[in-house]
Design an enzyme around this catalytic site. Structure first.
Site, PDB file in Angstrom:
ATOM      1  N   GLY A   1     -22.958 -24.321  71.998  1.00 10.06           N
ATOM      2  CA  GLY A   1     -21.939 -25.292  71.606  1.00 10.06           C
ATOM      3  C   GLY A   1     -21.727 -25.459  70.109  1.00 10.06           C
ATOM      4  O   GLY A   1     -21.361 -26.542  69.660  1.00 10.06           O
ATOM      5  N   SER A   2     -21.881 -24.376  69.337  1.00  6.52           N
ATOM      6  CA  SER A   2     -21.667 -24.559  67.896  1.00  6.52           C
ATOM      7  C   SER A   2     -20.182 -24.746  67.571  1.00  6.52           C
ATOM      8  O   SER A   2     -19.835 -25.505  66.659  1.00  6.52           O
ATOM      9  CB  SER A   2     -22.266 -23.403  67.097  1.00  6.52           C
TER      10      SER A   2
ATOM     11  N   MET B   1     -18.342 -19.652  79.872  1.00  6.64           N
ATOM     12  CA  MET B   1     -18.531 -18.334  80.482  1.00  6.64           C
ATOM     13  C   MET B   1     -18.149 -18.314  81.954  1.00  6.64           C
ATOM     14  O   MET B   1     -18.932 -17.881  82.810  1.00  6.64           O
ATOM     15  CB  MET B   1     -19.989 -17.886  80.292  1.00  6.64           C
TER      16      MET B   1
ATOM     17  N   HIS C   1     -12.383 -16.458  70.495  1.00  6.33           N
ATOM     18  CA  HIS C   1     -13.076 -15.200  70.798  1.00  6.33           C
ATOM     19  C   HIS C   1     -13.454 -14.541  69.476  1.00  6.33           C
ATOM     20  O   HIS C   1     -12.628 -14.502  68.552  1.00  6.33           O
ATOM     21  CB  HIS C   1     -12.172 -14.272  71.621  1.00  6.33           C
TER      22      HIS C   1
HETATM   23  C1  GAR Z   1     -18.618 -17.903  70.251  1.00  8.30           C
HETATM   24  O1  GAR Z   1     -18.914 -16.851  69.365  1.00  8.30           O
HETATM   25  C2  GAR Z   1     -17.296 -17.688  70.930  1.00  8.30           C
HETATM   26  O2  GAR Z   1     -16.349 -17.078  70.098  1.00  8.30           O
HETATM   27  C3  GAR Z   1     -17.688 -16.763  72.071  1.00  8.30           C
HETATM   28  O3  GAR Z   1     -18.896 -17.314  72.553  1.00  8.30           O
HETATM   29  C4  GAR Z   1     -19.589 -17.894  71.460  1.00  8.30           C
HETATM   30  C5  GAR Z   1     -20.000 -19.292  71.837  1.00  8.30           C
HETATM   31  O4  GAR Z   1     -20.810 -19.841  70.831  1.00  8.30           O
HETATM   32  N1  GAR Z   1     -16.681 -16.708  73.090  1.00  8.30           N
HETATM   33  C6  GAR Z   1     -16.346 -15.591  73.737  1.00  8.30           C
HETATM   34  O5  GAR Z   1     -16.916 -14.528  73.572  1.00  8.30           O
HETATM   35  C7  GAR Z   1     -15.190 -15.736  74.703  1.00  8.30           C
HETATM   36  N2  GAR Z   1     -14.851 -14.479  75.273  1.00  8.30           N
HETATM   37  P1  GAR Z   1     -20.963 -21.407  70.694  1.00  8.30           P
HETATM   38  O6  GAR Z   1     -21.469 -21.901  72.059  1.00  8.30           O
HETATM   39  O7  GAR Z   1     -22.015 -21.578  69.641  1.00  8.30           O
HETATM   40  O8  GAR Z   1     -19.639 -21.984  70.320  1.00  8.30           O
END
Ligand code: GAR
Length: 218
Positions: free
Chosen positions: A13-14, A93, A112
Site C-alpha cells: 500500500g505505498s 491483484m 502500473h
Molecule cells: C506498484 O508498483 C503498482 O504500480 C503495481 O503494484 C505495486 C503496488 O505497490 N501495480 C501493478 O503492477 C498493476 N498491474 P504498493 O502496494 O506499494 O502501492
C-alpha cells in the site's frame, strides 16, 4: 464537493499511502479518501490506513475462487455503503469482470509501473530490462476490461541504468509512482482531466517542454 474515493489494495500500500498523504496535506485536494478496501486481510497497507484514520474493509476474494462476479457483488455492497464515487487501484491483484468495469466506466484509476502500453502484466521491470529500453516509468490510467490498459491520465519517466536490476529499477519507478498518482487523482477528481472516448484529455492545455534523453548527450 470533494469526490468520495476508495483505494483498493492487496499488499504493502505505498501508493495508497501517497494518496492518503496528498489528500491530508492539502485542504483543497478535490478528493476525500473515504475507505481502503483489501481483498486479503494480510495486506500490509491496512495498518497504514488505520493509522491514518481511514476506515478499512476486507472483502476476502479467496473464498470466491473463480467466482469473480460473486466477489464483486460483495465489493460493490461495500462501495455502496461508503458512497464511493471513484476507485483508485493501488497494487490490487484481482482482475475484474467486464460487467464491473463497465459499471464503473470512467471511475476507476490504476497505476502500473511501466510506460504503458509497453510492458503490461507481470514483471514489468524485468520486461523493460530484457527489452533494453533506456527510459521506463509509471502510468496512471482509467481501467478498461483489458489488464493494464485504458486511457492514460499521467505518466512519469526515469532513466534506465546499465547496472539496473529489476529491484533497483522498481525502486526508482516507485518514487515516480508516488508523485504521479496523487496528481492524476487531483486532475480526475477536479474534472481537469476528462475521458474523451479512448483518450483522457486535459481541459486546459498545459505546455511541458522537458525532455529526458538517455544516455545524456555530452
Ligand atoms: C506498484 O508498483 C503498482 O504500480 C503495481 O503494484 C505495486 C503496488 O505497490 N501495480 C501493478 O503492477 C498493476 N498491474 P504498493 O502496494 O506499494 O502501492
Amino acid at each position: 464537493m470533494k469526490r468520495r474515493v476508495a483505494i483498493l489494495i492487496s499488499g504493502r500500500g505505498s501508493n495508497m499511502a501517497a494518496l492518503i498523504d496528498a489528500a491530508a496535506a492539502d485542504a483543497d485536494f478535490p478528493a476525500d479518501i473515504v475507505a481502503v478496501m483489501s481483498n486479503t486481510a494480510s495486506a500490509g497497507g491496512l495498518a497504514i490506513a488505520e493509522q491514518a484514520g481511514i476506515p478499512t474493509v476486507v472483502v476476502e476474494s479467496k473464498p470466491f475462487g473463480k467466482d469473480r462476479a460473486g466477489f464483486e457483488a460483495k465489493l460493490q455492497a461495500a462501495l455502496d455503503d461508503a458512497r464511493v464515487e471513484l476507485i483508485c487501484l493501488g497494487g490490487f491483484m484481482r482482475l475484474f469482470t467486464a460487467e464491473f468495469v463497465q459499471r464503473w466506466h470512467g471511475k476507476i484509476l490504476n497505476i502500473h509501473p511501466s510506460l504503458l502500453p509497453s510492458f503490461p502484466g507481470l514483471d514489468p521491470h524485468g520486461q523493460a530490462l530484457r527489452a533494453g529500453v533506456k527510459i521506463s516509468g509509471a502510468t496512471v490510467h482509467f481501467v478498461i476490461p483489458e489488464t493494464d490498459a485504458g486511457p492514460i491520465v499521467m505518466q512519469g519517466a526515469v532513466a534506465v541504468r546499465d547496472d539496473d536490476d529489476a529491484e533497483s529499477l522498481a525502486a526508482r519507478v516507485l518514487s515516480v509512482e508516488h508523485k504521479i498518482y496523487p496528481e492524476a487523482l487531483r486532475l480526475v477528481a477536479s474534472d481537469a482531466a476528462r475521458l474523451d472516448g479512448d483518450y483522457c484529455r486535459l481541459v486546459t492545455l498545459q505546455s511541458c517542454d522537458d525532455s529526458l534523453i538517455v544516455p545524456p548527450p555530452r
